[in-house]
Structure formats: structure tokens, C-alpha cells
Design a protein around this motif. Sequence first.
Motif, PDB file in Angstrom:
ATOM      1  N   LEU A   1       1.219   2.478   2.569  1.00  0.00           N
ATOM      2  CA  LEU A   1       0.964   2.039   1.115  1.00  0.00           C
ATOM      3  C   LEU A   1       1.177   2.970   0.611  1.00  0.00           C
ATOM      4  O   LEU A   1       0.468   4.026   0.347  1.00  0.00           O
ATOM      5  N   ASN A   2       2.704   2.526  -0.861  1.00  0.00           N
ATOM      6  CA  ASN A   2       2.108   4.575  -1.331  1.00  0.00           C
ATOM      7  C   ASN A   2       2.945   3.700  -2.959  1.00  0.00           C
ATOM      8  O   ASN A   2       3.954   3.229  -3.194  1.00  0.00           O
ATOM      9  N   PHE A   3       2.136   4.446  -4.111  1.00  0.00           N
ATOM     10  CA  PHE A   3       2.542   4.818  -5.026  1.00  0.00           C
ATOM     11  C   PHE A   3       3.163   5.929  -5.571  1.00  0.00           C
ATOM     12  O   PHE A   3       2.666   6.691  -5.552  1.00  0.00           O
TER      13      PHE A   3
ATOM     14  N   ILE B   1      -6.703  -0.591  -6.387  1.00  0.00           N
ATOM     15  CA  ILE B   1      -5.717  -1.283  -5.306  1.00  0.00           C
ATOM     16  C   ILE B   1      -5.363   0.106  -4.104  1.00  0.00           C
ATOM     17  O   ILE B   1      -5.286   0.997  -5.170  1.00  0.00           O
ATOM     18  N   ALA B   2      -6.148  -0.224  -3.131  1.00  0.00           N
ATOM     19  CA  ALA B   2      -5.273   1.494  -2.322  1.00  0.00           C
ATOM     20  C   ALA B   2      -5.354   0.424  -0.524  1.00  0.00           C
ATOM     21  O   ALA B   2      -5.734  -0.372  -0.481  1.00  0.00           O
TER      22      ALA B   2
ATOM     23  N   VAL C   1      -2.675   7.912 -10.227  1.00  0.00           N
ATOM     24  CA  VAL C   1      -1.859   7.398  -9.576  1.00  0.00           C
ATOM     25  C   VAL C   1      -2.040   8.225  -8.446  1.00  0.00           C
ATOM     26  O   VAL C   1      -1.706   9.445  -7.916  1.00  0.00           O
ATOM     27  N   THR C   2      -1.974   8.407  -6.880  1.00  0.00           N
ATOM     28  CA  THR C   2      -2.026   8.790  -5.563  1.00  0.00           C
ATOM     29  C   THR C   2      -1.661   7.493  -4.632  1.00  0.00           C
ATOM     30  O   THR C   2      -1.045   7.045  -4.540  1.00  0.00           O
ATOM     31  N   ALA C   3      -0.993   8.864  -3.750  1.00  0.00           N
ATOM     32  CA  ALA C   3       0.558   8.399  -2.332  1.00  0.00           C
ATOM     33  C   ALA C   3      -0.292   6.481  -2.070  1.00  0.00           C
ATOM     34  O   ALA C   3       0.165   5.740  -2.204  1.00  0.00           O
ATOM     35  N   GLY C   4      -1.948   6.655  -1.614  1.00  0.00           N
ATOM     36  CA  GLY C   4      -2.038   4.889  -1.822  1.00  0.00           C
ATOM     37  C   GLY C   4      -3.302   4.503  -1.897  1.00  0.00           C
ATOM     38  O   GLY C   4      -3.864   4.127  -1.532  1.00  0.00           O
ATOM     39  N   GLN C   5      -3.389   4.970  -3.679  1.00  0.00           N
ATOM     40  CA  GLN C   5      -4.348   4.689  -4.636  1.00  0.00           C
ATOM     41  C   GLN C   5      -3.853   4.542  -5.799  1.00  0.00           C
ATOM     42  O   GLN C   5      -3.568   5.549  -6.380  1.00  0.00           O
ATOM     43  N   LEU C   6      -4.037   3.137  -6.359  1.00  0.00           N
ATOM     44  CA  LEU C   6      -3.495   3.389  -8.209  1.00  0.00           C
ATOM     45  C   LEU C   6      -4.840   2.370  -9.201  1.00  0.00           C
ATOM     46  O   LEU C   6      -5.317   1.980  -8.276  1.00  0.00           O
TER      47      LEU C   6
END
Length: 352
Positions: free
Chosen positions: A115-117, A86-87, A70-75
Motif C-alpha cells: 500500500l503506497n501513497f 489509512i494504513a 503522507v508516508t509510503a504506507g500511511q495517509l
Amino acid sequence: MKQKHGFTLIELILYMTLLSSFVTGAVLFAWDVVYGREKFNQQQIVEQTTRTALARISYEIRRAKKIQSVTAGQLILDNGGSTTTIASVSGSVVITSGGLGPYTLTSNQVTVTDLNFVNNTPLNNTSNNIKVSLSVRQVSGVQSGQVPAQTTMSQSVELNSQFNQARGLLMDAGDVILTTGNKHIENTFLEDTGTENITIDKMMLLWNGGDGGSVFQSVKIDNSIVWSGTAVSGDFLDIINVTLTAGADPTPIDYFDFSKNMANSSITITYIMTDGSTSSTEIVLGAIPTPTLTGTPTPTTTTTPTPTPANCNGYCQQKYTLSGSCKKQNQCSGYNEGRIYECTSPNICCCQ
């Protein structure tokens, strides 16, 4: 004389001013109607695109086996043999799943501004949650000076597949007993109340009370010793995996074995599943009553021989209320009358 009729210059100017004001107002009103309708249509497009993309992202999270990254813009999700990524890429939400893609989840009429995860999984792993936040803005048909349609939506989504095995785990300790000199905890059971099989990978026992210096020595489940050794309170135990079948009868825990008396103690048993989820059960063990004679023995001249190790336990069960224990005689050096001890060597000679 003939009278002449017409407008004066002042009247004509006033007329033209009123007419132009009316026309201008009508044009502005018509433009507001047209612009308002277009703005409404664009807002619908933005919100519908955001809802559709968020629904697909939520679906992918729910069906995943576990979270890989998990990062801020990618899962990145693990689907059990394949991955889903997903990014946000160049103003669009893209997805790659099972080696196929990338596919775009948003239209070319909008741009993704954020887009934030966020991984919201709690420390005890009782659930596995991802918070998704998606911001989208209109890009097509925006006139100079106009405010583009835009929206932000967020949702917390929980993995619903094999994760949370612990939710199906039930430990029945309603009739727990202490045996073998109050060192064995027995009569507890494990049951899978879910719809799929679950597997216990590790255990941890945390206790208070009992005799000082007591250590945990072994645990036997369903006639198999799944761990043995020496552990203090709070140690993690890497046990032989125990798999519970959904819908099957409860599995007995034959015993938890301690080195010393565990009466007057409380023990929290935590089970760690193969998916990382945990389940805990607390057992409170009260005081064990001192055994008493069932009646007044009739004096006889016959001398009762001292029981041998082979029949001491049976003798104690016959004479006293607590199975597996016996009394010390006054002449046993260092012990007081009425104390409870095990019927095993080297104290076998002290059985009354």
C-alpha cells in the motif's frame, strides 16, 4: 479342432496403455477445468476486494479538507476538526476516522502486499493530489505449486472539498487604468465564481518595467487598505484577509500603489488563499501618451495667474488630456518641455 479366441499379451498391454492414457488425459482435463474455475473465482475475489478498498480510500481523500501527513504506507487526512488515518497493518488495509475504528477494508481471503501513497501536489498548489497504489494477493485455497491470484491497482485522487479556493477566484483587469502620476493601478475587480466563500490570505506582486527603483507601497480593496509598507518585486505580502462571497457582485480593488511611474510595465499579481492554493493574473500597462493642448490658445494681454495647489489638478484636467498631470515650462530648471509630472508640491510652481 475347436478354435480358441482371445487377446495376446501384446494386445493386452497395448490396450491397457491406451486406456490409461485416455483416463489420465480425462482426469487432467477435468482438473484443469476445476482449477481454472477456482482460479477465476479467486481472481475475482482479489480484484473485487482491491477495487472496494481503493474506492473507500478515494472517497476519504476527496472529502478531506487537507492532507496532514503522507508516508509510503500511511495517509493522515484532516477533515476539519477530526482526522482519518489509512494504513497497511499485518497484511490488511485499516482505516480510523473521527476517533472510530480501526476498521478493516480487506477480507481475510487476501493479503495486502503493498500500500503506497505519494503526494502529487504541484509546487504552485493549483490542486492537491494523492496517488494511491494497492497490491493484493490470494491467501486462501492456494495449493502447492499453484500461482496465487493477485493484482495491483493505482489511482490519483484530488481533494474536492475546501481546497482549490483559487479555482473560484476571478480577477477582472480588462479595463485597468493608471492614475495619480501613473503610480496607481485602478479599475480592477475580484469575484468568487465558485459555490462557496473563499478567503485571500497573502499576495505577491512581480513586475518588470516602469521607472527604476519603484517599490510597492499599499493595496486598497473594497475601501479598506489591506496592506501598506515597502515591498520590492517578488515579496510576499501578509494582507488583512479578504473574504469573497460566492455569487456576490465583484469586489473592487481601489488601487495598487507604487512609488514611481509604472507605465510600460507588466505586473503578475498572485493571490494565496487560506487553503494554500494560488491564482495569478498578469496586467500589461502600455505607454501613457504625452498630453497635448486641445487647441491653439488665443493670445491675450491678460496674465493668467499661476494655479494654487488647491486648483492645479483641475487646471491640468481642463488644459491637457491626462487627468492628474501637468506640463513643465521651459524656464523650470532641469526639465524639458512636454514631460509629464505630478501636480503636487514641490513642483506646483511649474504648472503652465
